[in-house]
Motif scaffolding. Sequence first.
Motif, PDB file in Angstrom:
ATOM      1  N   PRO A  91       0.834  -1.211   0.000  1.00 30.73           N
ATOM      2  CA  PRO A  91       0.000   0.000   0.000  1.00 30.73           C
ATOM      3  C   PRO A  91       0.869   1.261   0.000  1.00 30.73           C
ATOM      4  O   PRO A  91       1.986   1.271   0.523  1.00 30.73           O
ATOM      5  N   PHE A  92       0.324   2.322  -0.585  1.00 27.49           N
ATOM      6  CA  PHE A  92       1.068   3.579  -0.670  1.00 27.49           C
ATOM      7  C   PHE A  92       1.442   4.092   0.716  1.00 27.49           C
ATOM      8  O   PHE A  92       2.536   4.643   0.908  1.00 27.49           O
ATOM      9  N   LEU A 139       9.453  15.360  -0.164  1.00 31.03           N
ATOM     10  CA  LEU A 139       8.311  15.522   0.743  1.00 31.03           C
ATOM     11  C   LEU A 139       7.143  16.195   0.031  1.00 31.03           C
ATOM     12  O   LEU A 139       5.976  15.785   0.186  1.00 31.03           O
ATOM     13  N   ILE A 140       7.435  17.217  -0.773  1.00 34.87           N
ATOM     14  CA  ILE A 140       6.369  17.891  -1.533  1.00 34.87           C
ATOM     15  C   ILE A 140       5.721  16.920  -2.508  1.00 34.87           C
ATOM     16  O   ILE A 140       4.482  16.857  -2.629  1.00 34.87           O
ATOM     17  N   ASP A 141       6.541  16.142  -3.207  1.00 31.76           N
ATOM     18  CA  ASP A 141       6.022  15.155  -4.164  1.00 31.76           C
ATOM     19  C   ASP A 141       5.172  14.106  -3.457  1.00 31.76           C
ATOM     20  O   ASP A 141       4.119  13.693  -3.978  1.00 31.76           O
ATOM     21  N   TYR A 145       1.316  13.584  -4.391  1.00 27.35           N
ATOM     22  CA  TYR A 145       0.925  12.271  -4.898  1.00 27.35           C
ATOM     23  C   TYR A 145      -0.110  11.618  -3.983  1.00 27.35           C
ATOM     24  O   TYR A 145      -1.108  11.049  -4.456  1.00 27.35           O
ATOM     25  N   GLY A 146       0.119  11.697  -2.646  1.00 30.22           N
ATOM     26  CA  GLY A 146      -0.830  11.109  -1.703  1.00 30.22           C
ATOM     27  C   GLY A 146      -2.185  11.779  -1.746  1.00 30.22           C
ATOM     28  O   GLY A 146      -3.227  11.107  -1.662  1.00 30.22           O
ATOM     29  N   THR A 150      -5.824   9.918  -2.926  1.00 33.72           N
ATOM     30  CA  THR A 150      -7.048   9.836  -2.101  1.00 33.72           C
ATOM     31  C   THR A 150      -8.306  10.131  -2.916  1.00 33.72           C
ATOM     32  O   THR A 150      -9.402   9.678  -2.561  1.00 33.72           O
ATOM     33  N   VAL A 151      -8.171  10.895  -4.004  1.00 32.58           N
ATOM     34  CA  VAL A 151      -9.332  11.185  -4.862  1.00 32.58           C
ATOM     35  C   VAL A 151      -9.244  10.390  -6.169  1.00 32.58           C
ATOM     36  O   VAL A 151      -9.880  10.747  -7.159  1.00 32.58           O
ATOM     37  N   TYR A 152      -8.409   9.337  -6.163  1.00 29.11           N
ATOM     38  CA  TYR A 152      -8.310   8.380  -7.270  1.00 29.11           C
ATOM     39  C   TYR A 152      -7.849   9.036  -8.579  1.00 29.11           C
ATOM     40  O   TYR A 152      -8.341   8.719  -9.665  1.00 29.11           O
ATOM     41  N   ILE A 153      -6.926   9.968  -8.458  1.00 30.80           N
ATOM     42  CA  ILE A 153      -6.301  10.577  -9.641  1.00 30.80           C
ATOM     43  C   ILE A 153      -4.871  10.071  -9.735  1.00 30.80           C
ATOM     44  O   ILE A 153      -4.085  10.229  -8.798  1.00 30.80           O
ATOM     45  N   HIS A 154      -4.551   9.448 -10.861  1.00 28.12           N
ATOM     46  CA  HIS A 154      -3.204   8.898 -11.030  1.00 28.12           C
ATOM     47  C   HIS A 154      -2.230  10.021 -11.377  1.00 28.12           C
ATOM     48  O   HIS A 154      -2.509  10.895 -12.197  1.00 28.12           O
TER      49      HIS A 154
END
Length: 773
Positions: A91-92, A139-141, A145-146, A150-154
């Motif tokens: 998991p992420f 950290l910004i990335d 990305y996280g 959470t809103v299911y955007i790749h």
Amino acid sequence: MPGVQLGSGVQRLRPEPPEELPAQEEQNLLLAAAYVSDAQYNRNVPFQTSPQAIRLYCFYNHWTMRVVTYLFICVDLSLALFEKPALFPLPFVATALAEVLCLAAFSARLVHFAKVTPQMVFWKDTKNICIMVTIVVTLIDLIIYGSLETVYIHSIRWTRALRPVFLINFPESRQIRRAFRSIRNTLPDILYVFLLFLFSVLMFSLMALKLFGDRGLKTAEGAPYFTNILEIVFELYVLVTTANNPDVMMPAYNLSWWYSLYFITYIIINTYIFMSVFLAVVYNNYRKHLKNEIRTLVYLKRHKMIEAFDILKVKVGTEFVVKEATWKQLAKAVAPDISSSHLELLLRISDEGQQGFVDKMNFLRLADLLNIQVVTVNLRRHPLEAWVPRVYQSSLSLLVQRVVRHRVFVWAYDVIILINAIFIALDEKHPFISYAEWLFLALYIIEILLKLYTYEPRAYFGRKQFWNWFDTLIIIAALVATTANATVQSARKYNSRQILDIVLILRILRLLRVIISIERFRVIVTTLINIGPTMLTFGGLVFVVYYAFAVIGMEVFHGKVRFFDPNFTSPDALVCGNPALKGSAFARDRYCKNNFNDLASSFVVLMELTVVNQWHVLAGGFALVTHQAAKLYFILFHIVVVILIVNIFIAFILEAFFVAYSLGKSEIETAIEKKIQELGVGIQEEDVQDWKLTGNMGTRDSTFSGNDGDNTKASKGLYFRIASKKYRTVDALLQRMFESEIAANEEGPSLEEILSFSPSDIYPKNPNFENSA
């Protein structure tokens, strides 16, 4: 200002109280030890000299801290195995927490480094800035990305390609940084050759377009032949690597024999001439910049040793020296594991006249003395000689021992091994061959038993007697595996293929024993062992480049090519899961497993690209499933890795092998060997290798007995020799090339001049035949 007399004409350089405080002496010793340790390992880290800063600096350089740092670097790099696209999906949240933990460890390491270095030095160091910037952008990335996940955007984790920055920029990785600097310094000189090479390729491409573009020729796949200038440039670039030869030539060659001259001319000019020039330019410039760096290191080391001497020196008459007791304490502080006998040997070398002090010239050699590995050989009596002396000293027993020690015994078993190799190549199922293997095993076991009878067992299985351990373990493992295989076969239920494979491998490994019996083989293997760390340096460099290209490849190409089981016969399996590959050489050759769907597969593809065979098929396949511009990824990889890094690696190995194999003993080695022989405690490596004497490479404390004469080798006790792997550090090996160019009593230029050295400082302004030679 007059100093304070300390007896026997000894005088401090600086005015001090009548009795110096032990705490101050301890602080001076600790500071001097830090300078000597930096000189030994060629560290160039300016650190503060307060007692707390020195202790923090010593703790920073402790091996446990380096191990922990590399552990977190390995964890950070290995996260790509568990992130999408993953070999082992996690998991992420799990991978993100692991990465944050690694970033926290890197930050702590950076803060620790900031505590021991002056602030101005810390903030001017680009390595520290790179690490801090990489931590912040990572950290910004992670946050971006996280949030999108959470809103299911790749989205793309683009900072994963920056992870090797931590491996490169921490002070422990100075060897990899040196390799990158070599590449950076070589680029300007190689750029002109590369531009000329590209001009040649473009010229031949235009000629090909005009010669073959309007003739209606077709390739073997039915595609138009040499009608697109970009395709022609790519195909001719591939031809330089010979990966598509003679396929690319065949349509024109089939039309007319004369057209083959075009391709022959192209190959001679671009493959043989230009690629050879590339190697020559890379080698010449790499060697020039390497010499500059090593010379700088030599001068920096000398300055650090002078700093240490100035801290500890006292005055004897008109000369400044370091007292014997202080020198011993310093050596013990720098090398805590050094034995008393080894320390006494180094002191005898440094204090030739045994005057109770070490002068400046000999003090400056301490770091080099500690870098030469001296093996302590402890000759013991055989247990049987103590238990049953009458039997062990009998005429028959002595005859057996003489036979085992004789070279003919070794040669006889070399012949047996070669005969065994012939039997290994024969049919295993033949009963005679099967019985012969038991005979060979019995002969090998008898050999080991005879050696254990002749040589003291603890010496035979000494800590550094690698070949003895290897030989014995191979024989025992072969005996166990052969017995297990015979037992399984006798049950007549099944044959264990795995056990049989192990048996065959172990039999083949026994052939390695021949290496230790032939002197020239031993010399070559020893040389390779000596330059092993230097090869690992470029292994790290290649890993960094592979990792960055692998991450980029996974982001661009993952999922475009899929692998199916060979027994799978669906239409998707024939085109690797992508219809764009239908009819392509990529699908026809079943290259479906060559994909970027995880880190391990990406590394395999990059290794195939490095070998260059069929790399154009791989590039063409991924261009079909994405865009033709994807070929630029593969061309860039070839330029960076094959043309640049591989050539620098070849130059590196040539130079290191020449230094290790061709040069004689250094001045320091000669001094050590001379003193060992003077003290009558010398033993040659050949004596150990040829089984005349076998020593336990222990470090038991002892004092010198001063044995002289020809009977020293017959007596028991401690003896010394220089180890086969002479150097403890890579820099100690590489600095050999400058030993004859820097006078032993030369302090060198100032620190500012050293740090501003340029490659031209090494070479004469007006070269002539004499100084070139």
